[in-house]
Design an enzyme around this catalytic site. Structure first.
Site, PDB file in Angstrom:
ATOM      1  N   ALA A 131       0.864  -1.185   0.000  1.00  0.00           N
ATOM      2  CA  ALA A 131       0.000   0.000   0.000  1.00  0.00           C
ATOM      3  C   ALA A 131       0.896   1.229   0.000  1.00  0.00           C
ATOM      4  O   ALA A 131       1.713   1.403   0.912  1.00  0.00           O
ATOM      5  CB  ALA A 131      -0.910  -0.005   1.220  1.00  0.00           C
ATOM      6  N   VAL A 137       2.241   5.123   0.116  1.00  0.00           N
ATOM      7  CA  VAL A 137       2.001   6.441   0.700  1.00  0.00           C
ATOM      8  C   VAL A 137       2.095   7.489  -0.405  1.00  0.00           C
ATOM      9  O   VAL A 137       2.768   7.284  -1.418  1.00  0.00           O
ATOM     10  CB  VAL A 137       3.023   6.750   1.817  1.00  0.00           C
ATOM     11  CG1 VAL A 137       2.933   5.718   2.929  1.00  0.00           C
ATOM     12  CG2 VAL A 137       4.451   6.815   1.271  1.00  0.00           C
ATOM     13  N   VAL A 186       4.167  -1.338   3.604  1.00  0.00           N
ATOM     14  CA  VAL A 186       4.039   0.073   3.254  1.00  0.00           C
ATOM     15  C   VAL A 186       5.004   0.409   2.114  1.00  0.00           C
ATOM     16  O   VAL A 186       6.220   0.204   2.227  1.00  0.00           O
ATOM     17  CB  VAL A 186       4.320   0.975   4.467  1.00  0.00           C
ATOM     18  CG1 VAL A 186       4.202   2.455   4.069  1.00  0.00           C
ATOM     19  CG2 VAL A 186       3.357   0.656   5.599  1.00  0.00           C
ATOM     20  N   LYS A 187       4.458   0.920   1.034  1.00  0.00           N
ATOM     21  CA  LYS A 187       5.245   1.256  -0.154  1.00  0.00           C
ATOM     22  C   LYS A 187       5.714   2.702  -0.054  1.00  0.00           C
ATOM     23  O   LYS A 187       4.907   3.628   0.046  1.00  0.00           O
ATOM     24  CB  LYS A 187       4.381   1.050  -1.397  1.00  0.00           C
ATOM     25  CG  LYS A 187       5.116   0.765  -2.679  1.00  0.00           C
ATOM     26  CD  LYS A 187       4.085   0.421  -3.753  1.00  0.00           C
ATOM     27  CE  LYS A 187       4.727  -0.054  -5.022  1.00  0.00           C
ATOM     28  NZ  LYS A 187       3.703  -0.314  -6.057  1.00  0.00           N
ATOM     29  N   VAL A 188       7.032   2.889  -0.092  1.00  0.00           N
ATOM     30  CA  VAL A 188       7.630   4.208   0.103  1.00  0.00           C
ATOM     31  C   VAL A 188       8.550   4.509  -1.080  1.00  0.00           C
ATOM     32  O   VAL A 188       9.373   3.668  -1.449  1.00  0.00           O
ATOM     33  CB  VAL A 188       8.443   4.260   1.413  1.00  0.00           C
ATOM     34  CG1 VAL A 188       9.055   5.636   1.622  1.00  0.00           C
ATOM     35  CG2 VAL A 188       7.571   3.875   2.604  1.00  0.00           C
TER      36      VAL A 188
END
Length: 238
Positions: free
Chosen positions: A57, A59, A83-85
């Site tokens: 997912a 940001v 979490v995709k950064v």
């Protein structure tokens, strides 16, 4: 090699999950915008129910505090959220802080082995080089996969190389041979991997031969069948 589906389309995810080959899902705001409808949180929650594998997912904030706020929110949706950064100075700081909090991350928009090395050192769980976009500008995307995979292996970083921006089935094969742990691909490429023209013609031929054999068997009388067997046994050269 693990295969992820790059989509936010629930029907596509259900389909590949039924095949028994789905190891995870990657999403981003662009993919979500294509399907719309329910909220992003609701879509993520549904996806996490369809696969026990990692679900990325992304940001959208640029500042560290915003990334942390969004990422912590996503991490509460399900245990398999990653979490995709994006790769950036702020992204590196956010990933290192997520690592300290026990939240897994996927560093996206990697275009060089050096960027991937930094992300691995910052604690990213997944490293996502975009090989298709590199090919688009006349660079060799698979070179980054080979270099980064070797770096991760040699220094034993706790990260996996995820080949992203896959454009066709050959990208998947070459990524596997180059050492990528994972490839994330569109539904269309999954379908292309299944198919081969010789497989299609072979299936048609087998069906035709089976139907001919059944038709011939139905036309035979019991006596004719015995005579045919006897003739076959007594045929010279058998």
């Amino acid at each position: 090699m693990k295969l992820f589906l790059d989509t936010a389309d629930i029907d596509e995810i259900r389909t590949v999950a039924r095949w028994g080959v789905l190891d995870g899902v990657t999403t981003n705001p662009t993919l979500y915008a294509k399907v719309g409808g329910a909220s992003y949180d609701a879509v993520l929650e549904e996806i996490c129910k369809l696969t026990p594998g990692p679900v990325s997912a992304e940001v959208v904030a640029d500042e560290v505090d915003g990334m942390l706020e969004e990422g912590r929110h996503f991490a509460k949706i399900a245990d398999n959220i990653v979490v995709k950064v994006p790769m950036s100075e702020n992204g590196l700081e956010a990933m290192s802080r997520f690592k300290a909090e026990g939240i897994k991350t996927n560093c996206t928009l990697i275009f060089s082995a050096n960027q991937g090395l930094l992300a691995a050192k910052a604690g990213a769980s997944l490293l996502s080089p975009f090989i298709g976009r590199l090919d688009d500008i006349n660079e060799e995307g698979l070179t980054v996969i080979r270099e980064l995979s070797e770096i991760v292996r040699f220094f034993e970083y706790d990260s996996e190389v995820l080949s992203a921006s896959i454009r066709h089935p050959r990208h998947v094969t070459d990524s596997a041979l180059a050492g990528a742990h994972i490839a994330t691909l569109p539904f269309k490429v999954f379908q292309q991997m299944v198919r081969h023209p010789l497989t299609d013609t072979g299936i048609v031929r087998f069906k035709e031969d089976w139907q001919k054999a059944r038709a011939a068997l139905e036309q035979q009388k019991p006596g004719d069948e015995r005579e045919a067997i006897a003739a076959s046994v007594n045929k010279p050269g058998q």
